[in-house]
Design an enzyme around this catalytic site. Sequence first.
Site, PDB file in Angstrom:
ATOM      1  N   GLU A  21       8.919  37.418  81.453  1.00 34.49           N
ATOM      2  CA  GLU A  21       7.594  37.019  81.942  1.00 34.49           C
ATOM      3  C   GLU A  21       6.932  36.045  80.964  1.00 34.49           C
ATOM      4  O   GLU A  21       6.341  35.039  81.371  1.00 34.49           O
ATOM      5  CB  GLU A  21       6.724  38.263  82.169  1.00 34.49           C
ATOM      6  CG  GLU A  21       7.258  39.091  83.342  1.00 34.49           C
ATOM      7  CD  GLU A  21       6.391  40.282  83.724  1.00 34.49           C
ATOM      8  OE1 GLU A  21       5.332  40.474  83.109  1.00 34.49           O
ATOM      9  OE2 GLU A  21       6.783  41.006  84.651  1.00 34.49           O
ATOM     10  N   ASP A 150       5.431  57.129  75.540  1.00 34.35           N
ATOM     11  CA  ASP A 150       6.358  56.303  74.767  1.00 34.35           C
ATOM     12  C   ASP A 150       6.894  57.000  73.525  1.00 34.35           C
ATOM     13  O   ASP A 150       7.886  56.566  72.956  1.00 34.35           O
ATOM     14  CB  ASP A 150       5.645  55.020  74.306  1.00 34.35           C
ATOM     15  CG  ASP A 150       5.620  53.972  75.394  1.00 34.35           C
ATOM     16  OD1 ASP A 150       6.059  54.284  76.520  1.00 34.35           O
ATOM     17  OD2 ASP A 150       5.160  52.849  75.122  1.00 34.35           O
ATOM     18  N   ALA A 166       4.542  52.669  81.943  1.00 33.71           N
ATOM     19  CA  ALA A 166       3.317  53.406  82.240  1.00 33.71           C
ATOM     20  C   ALA A 166       3.498  54.484  83.323  1.00 33.71           C
ATOM     21  O   ALA A 166       2.989  55.602  83.158  1.00 33.71           O
ATOM     22  CB  ALA A 166       2.218  52.416  82.621  1.00 33.71           C
TER      23      ALA A 166
HETATM   24  C1  LIG Z   1       4.414  44.068  75.678  1.00 29.32           C
HETATM   25  C2  LIG Z   1       4.510  45.269  76.582  1.00 29.32           C
HETATM   26  C3  LIG Z   1       4.476  45.093  77.960  1.00 29.32           C
HETATM   27  C4  LIG Z   1       4.556  46.192  78.799  1.00 29.32           C
HETATM   28  N1  LIG Z   1       4.525  45.986  80.153  1.00 29.32           N
HETATM   29  C5  LIG Z   1       4.574  47.043  80.972  1.00 29.32           C
HETATM   30  C6  LIG Z   1       4.502  46.852  82.390  1.00 29.32           C
HETATM   31  O1  LIG Z   1       4.404  45.728  82.887  1.00 29.32           O
HETATM   32  N2  LIG Z   1       4.554  47.947  83.181  1.00 29.32           N
HETATM   33  C7  LIG Z   1       4.658  49.212  82.654  1.00 29.32           C
HETATM   34  O2  LIG Z   1       4.679  50.175  83.417  1.00 29.32           O
HETATM   35  N3  LIG Z   1       4.737  49.423  81.330  1.00 29.32           N
HETATM   36  C8  LIG Z   1       4.696  48.376  80.473  1.00 29.32           C
HETATM   37  N4  LIG Z   1       4.768  48.573  79.115  1.00 29.32           N
HETATM   38  C9  LIG Z   1       4.940  49.946  78.609  1.00 29.32           C
HETATM   39  C10 LIG Z   1       3.639  50.725  78.678  1.00 29.32           C
HETATM   40  O3  LIG Z   1       2.619  49.995  78.014  1.00 29.32           O
HETATM   41  C11 LIG Z   1       3.842  52.074  77.996  1.00 29.32           C
HETATM   42  O4  LIG Z   1       4.972  52.723  78.524  1.00 29.32           O
HETATM   43  C12 LIG Z   1       2.647  52.983  78.191  1.00 29.32           C
HETATM   44  O5  LIG Z   1       1.480  52.381  77.685  1.00 29.32           O
HETATM   45  C13 LIG Z   1       2.901  54.322  77.471  1.00 29.32           C
HETATM   46  O6  LIG Z   1       1.735  55.080  77.465  1.00 29.32           O
HETATM   47  P1  LIG Z   1       1.419  56.024  76.231  1.00 29.32           P
HETATM   48  O7  LIG Z   1       0.149  56.709  76.603  1.00 29.32           O
HETATM   49  O8  LIG Z   1       2.608  56.832  75.892  1.00 29.32           O
HETATM   50  O9  LIG Z   1       1.210  55.073  74.978  1.00 29.32           O
HETATM   51  P2  LIG Z   1       0.108  53.958  74.739  1.00 29.32           P
HETATM   52  O10 LIG Z   1      -0.361  53.343  75.998  1.00 29.32           O
HETATM   53  O11 LIG Z   1       0.690  53.085  73.675  1.00 29.32           O
HETATM   54  O12 LIG Z   1      -1.119  54.773  74.159  1.00 29.32           O
HETATM   55  C14 LIG Z   1      -1.071  55.374  72.894  1.00 29.32           C
HETATM   56  C15 LIG Z   1      -2.466  55.305  72.318  1.00 29.32           C
HETATM   57  O13 LIG Z   1      -2.514  56.118  71.162  1.00 29.32           O
HETATM   58  C16 LIG Z   1      -3.170  55.425  70.123  1.00 29.32           C
HETATM   59  N5  LIG Z   1      -2.655  55.946  68.851  1.00 29.32           N
HETATM   60  C17 LIG Z   1      -1.458  55.698  68.277  1.00 29.32           C
HETATM   61  N6  LIG Z   1      -1.350  56.366  67.106  1.00 29.32           N
HETATM   62  C18 LIG Z   1      -2.490  57.051  66.956  1.00 29.32           C
HETATM   63  C19 LIG Z   1      -2.984  57.928  65.948  1.00 29.32           C
HETATM   64  N7  LIG Z   1      -2.276  58.213  64.855  1.00 29.32           N
HETATM   65  N8  LIG Z   1      -4.200  58.454  66.129  1.00 29.32           N
HETATM   66  C20 LIG Z   1      -4.932  58.162  67.224  1.00 29.32           C
HETATM   67  N9  LIG Z   1      -4.524  57.348  68.202  1.00 29.32           N
HETATM   68  C21 LIG Z   1      -3.322  56.797  68.071  1.00 29.32           C
HETATM   69  C22 LIG Z   1      -2.814  53.972  70.359  1.00 29.32           C
HETATM   70  O14 LIG Z   1      -3.760  53.124  69.753  1.00 29.32           O
HETATM   71  C23 LIG Z   1      -2.854  53.897  71.882  1.00 29.32           C
HETATM   72  O15 LIG Z   1      -4.131  53.614  72.369  1.00 29.32           O
HETATM   73  C24 LIG Z   1       4.683  47.493  78.251  1.00 29.32           C
HETATM   74  C25 LIG Z   1       4.706  47.672  76.870  1.00 29.32           C
HETATM   75  C26 LIG Z   1       4.634  46.568  76.038  1.00 29.32           C
HETATM   76  C27 LIG Z   1       4.665  46.780  74.543  1.00 29.32           C
END
Ligand SMILES: Cc1cc2nc3c(=O)[nH]c(=O)nc-3n(C[C@H](O)[C@H](O)[C@H](O)COP(=O)(O)OP(=O)(O)OC[C@H]3O[C@@H](n4cnc5c(N)ncnc54)[C@H](O)[C@@H]3O)c2cc1C
Length: 270
Positions: A21, A150, A166
């Site tokens: 992309e 993740d 996501a």
């Molecule tokens: C460049 C990129 C593009 C992507 N594109 C897509 C897409 O098009 N479609 C899709 O489905 N998925 C996509 N993803 C993947 C998607 O973003 C993740 O799978 C999803 O956000 C995972 O959710 P999560 O809640 O596990 O983690 P996250 O969304 O990363 O949330 C974790 C949160 O915890 C916080 N955090 C981390 N460590 C700490 C700590 N020690 N204390 C307090 N807070 C903390 C972080 O700041 C963050 O806000 C993409 C990822 C990347 C990197």
Amino acid sequence: PERRAALLTFVIIGAGPTGVELAGTITELARDTLPPDFRHIDTHQARVVLIEAGPRVLAGFPDDLSAYAQRSLESLGVEIMLGQPVTECSAEGVVYGGNTLKAKTLIWAAGVHASRAAEWLNAPADHAGRVQVLPDLTIPGRPDIFAIGDTVVIAGPDGKPVPGIAPAAKQQGRYVAEAIRARLRGDAPAPFRYKHSGSLAQIGKRKAVIDFGWIKLRGALAWWIWGIAHIYFLIGLRHRLSVALSWLWIYTRDQRAARLITQGSSKVMG
Ligand SMILES: Cc1cc2nc3c(=O)[nH]c(=O)nc-3n(C[C@H](O)[C@H](O)[C@H](O)COP(=O)(O)OP(=O)(O)OC[C@H]3O[C@@H](n4cnc5c(N)ncnc54)[C@H](O)[C@@H]3O)c2cc1C
């Protein structure tokens, strides 16, 4: 000229959906959006180089959609290097497959390392640092700790790891809420079961590839479905409307609002 070439070379490492992309979008920005904004630089000369360690782009998609994505990117002008792992990144550029490419903009799209949760919990982890959770998304030996998103790795119904996207994180969140409710009722929760709804990747402004499993799509129709799906999953009508209008504007007018405005003295390079 050498410095100018390096400044106009954009290297993207990793040809998954993010790399594909980005490559398409940067190429279109250089080719269609930015030319009128620069008098001393011909942005058509920008090189966008997509380097992938594996044998094809979009490895998570079926072969024919991968091949279509590669052809589409190449027709936009993206240079694709396959089977070439990047072994060095520096302020000067990258080294891949024994070649050095001078570039001032490197974009890493080859994956992320998980948070250090596994280390803090003294839990088993995979090579990317993701916690290896049990089928009920708890940490081995710690039924009171759930881990999701993740930061964890768990096998899906096909035996492959659940992708770090996501929808997977959302399904796990919902599962844990249900599991806690089941425990409060005194029931044992059924194991987490991931349901993959499909994979989508956009290629430039007018094409995309979609693999829903039961149907595969590519081209303009896939792009419209890609766009509608992304707008649908935004939170709130206001965001949906503003993004839809902005994308429609870009689509019909070939114009993007985003610009980088730098102030101060600017020197024309020779
Ligand atoms: C460049 C990129 C593009 C992507 N594109 C897509 C897409 O098009 N479609 C899709 O489905 N998925 C996509 N993803 C993947 C998607 O973003 C993740 O799978 C999803 O956000 C995972 O959710 P999560 O809640 O596990 O983690 P996250 O969304 O990363 O949330 C974790 C949160 O915890 C916080 N955090 C981390 N460590 C700490 C700590 N020690 N204390 C307090 N807070 C903390 C972080 O700041 C963050 O806000 C993409 C990822 C990347 C990197």
